[in-house]
Design an enzyme around this catalytic site. Structure first.
Site, PDB file in Angstrom:
ATOM      1  N   ASP A  25       0.884  -1.164   0.000  1.00 32.91           N
ATOM      2  CA  ASP A  25       0.000   0.000   0.000  1.00 32.91           C
ATOM      3  C   ASP A  25       0.922   1.214   0.000  1.00 32.91           C
ATOM      4  O   ASP A  25       1.550   1.524   1.011  1.00 32.91           O
ATOM      5  CB  ASP A  25      -0.876  -0.050   1.267  1.00 32.91           C
ATOM      6  CG  ASP A  25      -1.740   1.196   1.432  1.00 32.91           C
ATOM      7  OD1 ASP A  25      -1.677   2.091   0.572  1.00 32.91           O
ATOM      8  OD2 ASP A  25      -2.474   1.266   2.440  1.00 32.91           O
ATOM      9  N   LYS A  87       2.940  11.166  -3.359  1.00 33.94           N
ATOM     10  CA  LYS A  87       1.909  10.511  -4.179  1.00 33.94           C
ATOM     11  C   LYS A  87       1.060  11.540  -4.934  1.00 33.94           C
ATOM     12  O   LYS A  87       0.564  11.262  -6.024  1.00 33.94           O
ATOM     13  CB  LYS A  87       1.028   9.665  -3.255  1.00 33.94           C
ATOM     14  CG  LYS A  87       0.044   8.754  -3.953  1.00 33.94           C
ATOM     15  CD  LYS A  87      -0.589   7.822  -2.940  1.00 33.94           C
ATOM     16  CE  LYS A  87      -1.657   6.938  -3.512  1.00 33.94           C
ATOM     17  NZ  LYS A  87      -2.176   5.996  -2.508  1.00 33.94           N
ATOM     18  N   GLU A 183      -7.216   0.495  -4.664  1.00 32.86           N
ATOM     19  CA  GLU A 183      -7.234   0.398  -3.199  1.00 32.86           C
ATOM     20  C   GLU A 183      -8.566  -0.149  -2.662  1.00 32.86           C
ATOM     21  O   GLU A 183      -8.558  -1.058  -1.824  1.00 32.86           O
ATOM     22  CB  GLU A 183      -6.900   1.759  -2.585  1.00 32.86           C
ATOM     23  CG  GLU A 183      -5.422   2.102  -2.763  1.00 32.86           C
ATOM     24  CD  GLU A 183      -5.100   3.576  -2.551  1.00 32.86           C
ATOM     25  OE1 GLU A 183      -5.986   4.339  -2.111  1.00 32.86           O
ATOM     26  OE2 GLU A 183      -3.952   3.968  -2.826  1.00 32.86           O
ATOM     27  N   ASP A 205     -13.507   5.183   2.932  1.00 34.86           N
ATOM     28  CA  ASP A 205     -12.100   5.338   3.337  1.00 34.86           C
ATOM     29  C   ASP A 205     -11.879   6.742   3.894  1.00 34.86           C
ATOM     30  O   ASP A 205     -11.842   7.723   3.140  1.00 34.86           O
ATOM     31  CB  ASP A 205     -11.223   5.076   2.091  1.00 34.86           C
ATOM     32  CG  ASP A 205      -9.723   5.224   2.385  1.00 34.86           C
ATOM     33  OD1 ASP A 205      -9.354   5.717   3.476  1.00 34.86           O
ATOM     34  OD2 ASP A 205      -8.925   4.855   1.504  1.00 34.86           O
TER      35      ASP A 205
END
Ligand code: AMP
Length: 621
Positions: A25, A87, A183, A205
């Site tokens: 991850d 990211k 994800e 999330d």
């Protein structure tokens, strides 16, 4: 089907034979690596026992690089060279990168921005590779060997450039990417939902700084992301800020100095996390000139202070469902991801919205990496609990498949698939004009039908006549929660269908299952050879038959010498096909195919001429 305990005595592969694969991850704030060990996915911690690696990379003047916790501690003292949240810049140009304030010195570069650091310009791909290198080293150290590859997760909304950048980072880190996985899909896989009943699932999330909602549809064991929504500026940190504001107000503090603010936010975060398990907590922080201050806060007050933040996420969930044309009642399950979903009021609100409790058993910080690990383990071919003598799973004990031409087995559901499960595969016809197809369902690990157990046979009739290979027959295997297998064959153009139900585990004792497995492991190589041989023999038969048909129909197109040459090539192929060398057959097949090319061209000409005969030119074209 009851829980099956399958003994595989003496079949544990040696550690060096295990195919080590991990799930990674690669997160905005934290990253982690997980692997399936002893049949269970688990996050791999560093030498201090910490599973999370802060996604922070610091470049130093001497050319060295720090990654993770050490780098994170320097973020405030050396912000320009300490890259956090890289990211956000993956696969992004300058305009996107500079949309939000950051301390970095960006350099415009074709395709993707670069960051100027004390040790030179770095692309986000290189920065991410540093994080991946650390995770790779950690995995190899704790698993004790080199990795065959990794499954790396990316947000469902990542575009091609962002995905490619992630792959490039992995390659730079010396990792073979088995697959990039969305994800939310990884989270769903961690909960085994890929083996659950087909339907729509939601993944909620809520991390430290971002919120994402994804709607997935599971069909035949495969997830498709059908809608995503979210807020890139809403997360657990906002809940901290509300508590910090309450602290400032309760203590009559004005605007805080940066150091004080940092300490108060940290205290607020601790209080928030404590309120997830306690009815009351204290926000406690030293303030310059005032000494240590403490403010008690109850869970109730905390909920009231942050209710609007939670409501914003719920509004986004509703909107995303609406965009997807779905009602909340159509959602079969909700997976919780991200540390902030530990807050009980979040769980309660989601439970109330969907009318069912969300899935929270797995650590919400690790669930994505765990799902990626499960997928990596499968892709690496470690279908069983590798290294273990025992499997304890509610699973299909032996693979289920179909007989195909030549007495070969095509596996449709692999052994150890957790039930319930459904898989489909397409098959086609072997002969021109074939209107029926015999379906033979078998069970076992071996490549040849003769070595497997026959479960059932049935026939699909009424296939419309077509050229060989043109019909599309979709065969679906479905095993329900009770282990009942039903097989359905459906011709795709007209929809003719036939099906049968069987109970695959019936009559097979655990000992028999173990024996069949043992045999398949022991004979894998022999089986592969047998399979290669049978495949070539089937192809040889097909070509010989087709050539004979052509000779009978249009043999007059050939000179006697040509005829003899073809006949000789056919004889040689027939002889080779009776032997046991698949390569010899293969070379004879290509010799015959090559030797009949001219003949085929002449036949084609004749067919065209026949088709056109008797038609006026103006009818053609
Ligand atoms: P993530 O970005 O997924 O690592 O989530 C981090 C967020 O989760 C931060 O805002 C944390 O404060 C929050 N968090 C972690 N543990 C808890 C907890 N026990 N209760 C409430 N929030 C938590």
């Amino acid at each position: 089907m009851a829980l099956l305990q399958i003994s595989e005595p003496g079949m544990s592969p040696e550690p060096h034979q295990r195919r080590l694969a991990v799930g990674i991850d690669l997160g905005t704030t934290n990253s982690l690596v997980a692997a399936v060990r002893s049949g269970v996915a688990e996050a791999l911690p560093d030498e201090l026992g910490r599973p999370l690696l802060p996604s922070v990379v610091r470049y130093l003047a001497d050319g060295s690089v720090e990654v993770g916790h050490v780098a994170w501690e320097c973020a405030s003292e050396d912000p320009r060279n300490t890259i956090v949240s890289v990211k956000r810049y993956m696969g992004r140009g300058l305009a996107d990168a500079t949309r939000h304030p950051s301390p970095y010195d960006f350099v415009d570069a074709p395709g993707m921005v670069r960051l100027r650091t004390v040790s030179g310009e770095r692309s986000p791909v290189e920065v991410s590779a540093e994080i991946l290198k650390v995770l790779r080293a950690r995995a190899e150290a704790s698993l004790g060997g080199e990795l065959v590859g990794a499954v790396i997760t990316v947000p469902a909304y990542f575009d091609d450039a962002q995905r490619q950048a992630t792959k490039d980072a992995a390659r730079l880190a010396g990792l073979d990417v088995l697959r990039l996985l969305n994800e939310p899909t990884a989270a769903a896989i961690a909960y085994g939902l890929d083996n659950a009943s087909e339907g729509v699932y939601a993944v909620y999330d809520l991390g430290g700084g971002t919120f994402d909602i994804s709607i997935l549809r599971l069909t035949k064991g495969v997830f498709e992301v059908i809608a995503t929504g979210g807020d890139t500026a809403l997360g657990g940190d906002d809940f901290d800020r509300r508590l910090a504001e309450a602290f400032v107000e309760a203590n009559g503090l004005g605007t805080l100095a940066p150091d004080d603010l940092r300490r108060v936010l940290k205290a607020a975060r601790l209080a928030k996390e404590s309120l997830s398990t306690h009815p009351e907590a204290r926000i406690e922080a030293p303030i310059a000139g005032r000494g240590m201050l403490a403010t008690p806060v109850t869970a109730e007050r905390f909920h009231a202070l942050t209710a609007d933040l939670l409501d914003r996420t719920l509004d986004t969930v509703r909107r995303t469902l609406r965009d997807a044309g779905l009602a909340v009642s159509q959602v079969a399950g909700v997976v919780m991801v991200g540390g902030a979903t530990r807050m009980p009021q979040v769980r309660a609100a989601i439970g109330a919205l969907f009318g069912k409790p969300p899935l929270v058993d797995l650590d919400p910080d690790k669930v994505v990496a765990l799902g990626a690990a499960v997928q990596a383990n499968l892709l690496a071919g470690n279908r069983s609990a590798d290294g273990e003598d025992w499997l304890l799973l509610d699973v299909i004990p032996l693979s289920l498949g179909l007989e195909t031409m030549g007495g070969l087995v095509e596996k449709v559901i692999p052994r150890n698939a957790t039930i319930p499960v459904a898989r489909a595969q397409e098959f086609t016809t072997y002969k021109d004009g074939q209107t029926a197809m015999a379906i033979h369902v078998v069970q076992g690990e071996r490549e040849l039908v003769a070595d497997c157990r026959s479960l059932a046979r049935f026939e699909l009739r009424g296939i419309p006549p077509m050229a060989a290979g043109a019909a599309r027959i979709r065969v679906t295997f479905q095993v329900d929660a009770d282990g009942l297998l039903s097989v359905t064959a459906r011709e795709q153009s007209q929809g003719v269908e036939a099906s049968i139900a069987v109970k695959p585990s019936y009559g097979l004792s655990d000992d028999e299952i173990a024996r069949m497995l043992q045999e398949s492991f022991g004979t894998a190589e022999v089986d592969m050879k047998a399979r290669a041989l049978r495949e070539q023999q089937v192809e040889a038969d097909r070509l010989l038959a087709a050539t004979q048909v052509a000779l009978d129909a249009d043999g007059d197109l050939l000179e006697p010498a040509e005829r003899d040459a073809i006949a000789a090539a056919m004889r040689e192929l027939k002889a080779a096909s009776q032997g046991d060398d698949p390569r010899a057959i293969e070379s004879r097949i290509s010799a015959l195919a090559h030797g009949t090319e001219d003949f085929a061209a002449r036949r084609m000409d004749r067919a065209v001429r026949r088709a056109l005969a008797g038609r006026r030119l103006d009818e053609i074209g």
